[in-house]
Design a protein around this motif. Structure first.
Motif, PDB file in Angstrom:
ATOM      1  N   GLU A  63       0.830  -1.208   0.000  1.00  0.00           N
ATOM      2  CA  GLU A  63       0.000   0.000   0.000  1.00  0.00           C
ATOM      3  C   GLU A  63       0.862   1.255   0.000  1.00  0.00           C
ATOM      4  OE1 GLU A  63      -4.332  -0.287   1.892  1.00  0.00           O
ATOM      5  OE2 GLU A  63      -2.747  -0.687   3.339  1.00  0.00           O
ATOM      6  N   ALA A  64       1.928   1.237   0.805  1.00  0.00           N
ATOM      7  CA  ALA A  64       2.836   2.389   0.819  1.00  0.00           C
ATOM      8  C   ALA A  64       3.496   2.562  -0.543  1.00  0.00           C
ATOM      9  CB  ALA A  64       3.885   2.203   1.909  1.00  0.00           C
ATOM     10  N   SER A  65       3.852   1.431  -1.175  1.00  0.00           N
ATOM     11  CA  SER A  65       4.478   1.512  -2.493  1.00  0.00           C
ATOM     12  C   SER A  65       3.502   2.046  -3.536  1.00  0.00           C
ATOM     13  CB  SER A  65       4.981   0.129  -2.915  1.00  0.00           C
ATOM     14  OG  SER A  65       6.005  -0.323  -2.060  1.00  0.00           O
ATOM     15  N   ILE A  66       2.237   1.616  -3.467  1.00  0.00           N
ATOM     16  CA  ILE A  66       1.241   2.095  -4.426  1.00  0.00           C
ATOM     17  C   ILE A  66       0.982   3.592  -4.234  1.00  0.00           C
ATOM     18  CG2 ILE A  66      -1.174   1.911  -5.112  1.00  0.00           C
ATOM     19  CD1 ILE A  66      -0.989  -1.086  -4.468  1.00  0.00           C
ATOM     20  N   THR A  67       0.924   4.027  -2.966  1.00  0.00           N
ATOM     21  CA  THR A  67       0.742   5.463  -2.693  1.00  0.00           C
ATOM     22  C   THR A  67       1.913   6.259  -3.239  1.00  0.00           C
ATOM     23  OG1 THR A  67      -0.523   4.970  -0.681  1.00  0.00           O
ATOM     24  CG2 THR A  67       0.451   7.171  -0.856  1.00  0.00           C
ATOM     25  N   LEU A  68       3.132   5.752  -2.991  1.00  0.00           N
ATOM     26  CA  LEU A  68       4.314   6.427  -3.511  1.00  0.00           C
ATOM     27  C   LEU A  68       4.342   6.387  -5.028  1.00  0.00           C
ATOM     28  CD1 LEU A  68       7.007   7.833  -3.003  1.00  0.00           C
ATOM     29  CD2 LEU A  68       8.072   5.573  -2.740  1.00  0.00           C
ATOM     30  N   LEU A  69       3.851   5.300  -5.596  1.00  0.00           N
ATOM     31  CA  LEU A  69       3.814   5.176  -7.059  1.00  0.00           C
ATOM     32  C   LEU A  69       2.931   6.267  -7.671  1.00  0.00           C
ATOM     33  CD1 LEU A  69       4.510   3.606  -9.617  1.00  0.00           C
ATOM     34  CD2 LEU A  69       2.708   1.975  -9.048  1.00  0.00           C
ATOM     35  N   TRP A  70       1.800   6.515  -7.058  1.00  0.00           N
ATOM     36  CA  TRP A  70       0.928   7.583  -7.563  1.00  0.00           C
ATOM     37  C   TRP A  70       1.569   8.950  -7.360  1.00  0.00           C
ATOM     38  CZ3 TRP A  70      -2.953   7.412 -10.784  1.00  0.00           C
ATOM     39  CH2 TRP A  70      -3.674   6.206 -10.930  1.00  0.00           C
ATOM     40  N   THR A  71       2.272   9.120  -6.244  1.00  0.00           N
ATOM     41  CA  THR A  71       2.974  10.395  -6.010  1.00  0.00           C
ATOM     42  C   THR A  71       4.027  10.613  -7.082  1.00  0.00           C
ATOM     43  OG1 THR A  71       2.616  10.167  -3.619  1.00  0.00           O
ATOM     44  CG2 THR A  71       4.348  11.686  -4.341  1.00  0.00           C
ATOM     45  N   CYS A  72       4.787   9.553  -7.383  1.00  0.00           N
ATOM     46  CA  CYS A  72       5.805   9.661  -8.441  1.00  0.00           C
ATOM     47  C   CYS A  72       5.157   9.963  -9.784  1.00  0.00           C
ATOM     48  CB  CYS A  72       6.613   8.374  -8.520  1.00  0.00           C
ATOM     49  SG  CYS A  72       7.683   8.048  -7.109  1.00  0.00           S
ATOM     50  N   PHE A  73       4.046   9.313 -10.052  1.00  0.00           N
ATOM     51  CA  PHE A  73       3.369   9.518 -11.328  1.00  0.00           C
ATOM     52  C   PHE A  73       2.844  10.953 -11.442  1.00  0.00           C
ATOM     53  CE2 PHE A  73      -0.512   9.381 -13.953  1.00  0.00           C
ATOM     54  CZ  PHE A  73       0.039   8.971 -15.151  1.00  0.00           C
TER      55      PHE A  73
END
Length: 437
Positions: A63-73
């Protein structure tokens, strides 16, 4: 050589356009992948599940990785939009625009809050290319976890439910033939399988990754297979119980016929023993100086067990009747064999007497065919042997000697006369009288 800055040589207009086109394609690809991950059934299930164990730990990280993934995107999207706006200011970009675009497209121009690793770092800067690589890493690790959990949930609970339905049918069938927990081992096995399947399903739903075997090497996200070790073991155990229940059902169908056969075998054994006891009395009366074995009576325990088997059938206690019938069938056959052996042993002296009588009559017939029936010696020995064999009690040893003497006398009379050897002089020449020169 062009003027340089921290991002390297200043890009010309064509390089900028090509870079923007490539980055736009990568943006579309990342966006498509993110929406696919967002809509993935496994991710939605993970969001709504009450997780435990390793799945809970890995889902928190994912979940933390997915949240960070959206932030990066989002940061990537903003940087790409800014570069496109600068490029669209004028048809022929100025020197200042190209320097600015070079910094955006090649330099560490993108700042991601919270750091790319989700650690305590407040922010981290990336080039657009490095940010794409980082998003791919985050996506791959998150997708691997989501796909693995979804694969386990798609495979195991449905199979466990099917096995549980088969288990319920087997339990009803077992109950119908009296196979119950505490009364039959198969009943206890069914209880154990039920408890194991219940616990297994709950564990699979709450901690699917505990039942996942990842593929070795650098496999694609979700590479591996569900671990079905416990399921397969319980499925085999249920199959063993089902075969046991079918055997009990067979007993229920054939019980009456098998009981009839058992009664018949035991009745034949009793009649044979009765015949042996009668024969023993006859032998003791007719044969002297011989050992006659004692004939025991029929074992009452077999009759008692046969009555118990009939009672089990009447009460429909098939699970108890099944092993009892198997034991009784073997013991009944053994009892019939013992009775036959007793009869053979008891009547052996009568068989010996019959054999001696037959031998005496056979030699009597033989000498009669050769015209020697009136020989006085033969008549005397025949009468002596016959009196012994046809009198009671008969001494078999004396009678056998009498028969043997009659045989010897008959054999001597039936033997061809001996032809004398021709005379042979001491010098080895033959005296051929009558063969004159």
């Amino acid at each position: 050589m062009g003027v340089t800055d921290p991002a390297g040589p200043v890009m010309d207009r064509d390089e900028v356009d090509r870079a923007l086109a490539r980055l736009g394609q990568e943006h579309e690809a990342v966006e498509t992948s993110l929406f696919a991950l967002q809509d993935h059934a496994g991710r939605r299930l993970l969001e709504g599940a009450e997780l435990t164990g390793v799945t809970k730990e890995r889902w928190a990280a994912a979940e933390a990785s997915i949240t960070l993934l959206w932030t990066c995107f989002d940061a990537y999207t903003d940087a790409l939009r800014e570069a496109r706006e600068i490029r669209s200011r004028r048809r022929w970009s100025s020197r200042e625009d190209l320097v600015e675009l070079t910094g955006l497209l090649r330099g560490e121009s993108v700042t991601v809050a919270g750091g790319a690793s989700g650690s305590a770092v407040l922010s981290e800067s990336f080039t657009l290319a490095a940010l794409v690589d980082r998003m791919n890493e985050l996506y791959a690790s998150s997708l691997d976890m989501v796909v693995a959990a979804d694969a386990v949930w798609s495979a195991l609970p449905a199979r466990i439910d099917l096995l549980a339905a088969e288990l319920q049918r087997t339990r009803r069938l077992a109950h119908s033939v009296g196979v119950r927990p505490g009364e039959h081992p198969s009943g206890d096995d069914l209880e154990g399988i039920t408890a194991t399947l219940t616990a297994l399903r709950e564990d699979v739903v709450r901690d699917p990754l505990a039942h996942w075997v990842p593929a070795g090497g650098g496999s694609a996200p979700g590479g591996g297979r569900p671990d079905t070790t416990v399921y397969d073991r319980e499925a085999r155990a249920l199959e063993d119980v089902r075969r046991e229940i079918e055997a009990v059902l067979t007993v229920r169908q054939d019980a009456e016929e098998r009981l009839i056969r058992l009664r018949d075998v035991l009745s034949r054994a009793d009649r044979t023993l009765a015949e042996a006891r009668t024969a023993r009395g006859e032998v003791l009366a007719k044969i002297a100086a011989t050992e006659v074995p004692v004939v025991s009576g029929p074992p009452t325990v077999l009759q008692e067990q046969l009555a118990t088997a009939a009672e089990y059938r009447r009460q429909a206690r098939w699970h108890r009747l099944s092993p009892l019938l198997e034991s009784l069938e073997q013991r009944a056959e053994d009892e019939l064999l013992r009775a036959r052996e007793s009869l053979t042993a008891v009547t052996a002296p009568l068989a010996v007497r019959a054999e001696l009588r037959g031998r005496l009559d056979a030699y009597r017939a033989k000498v009669t065919r050769h015209g020697l029936a009136e020989d006085r010696l033969l008549i005397e020995r025949y009468d002596a042997a016959r009196r012994m064999l046809w009198s009671a009690p008969c001494d078999l040893r004396v009678a056998e000697q009498a028969v043997w003497r009659y045989q010897q006398a008959a054999a001597e009379l039936l033997a061809p006369p001996r032809v004398p050897e021709p005379y042979a002089p001491e010098d080895g020449t033959r005296d051929d009288m009558g063969d004159g020169e």
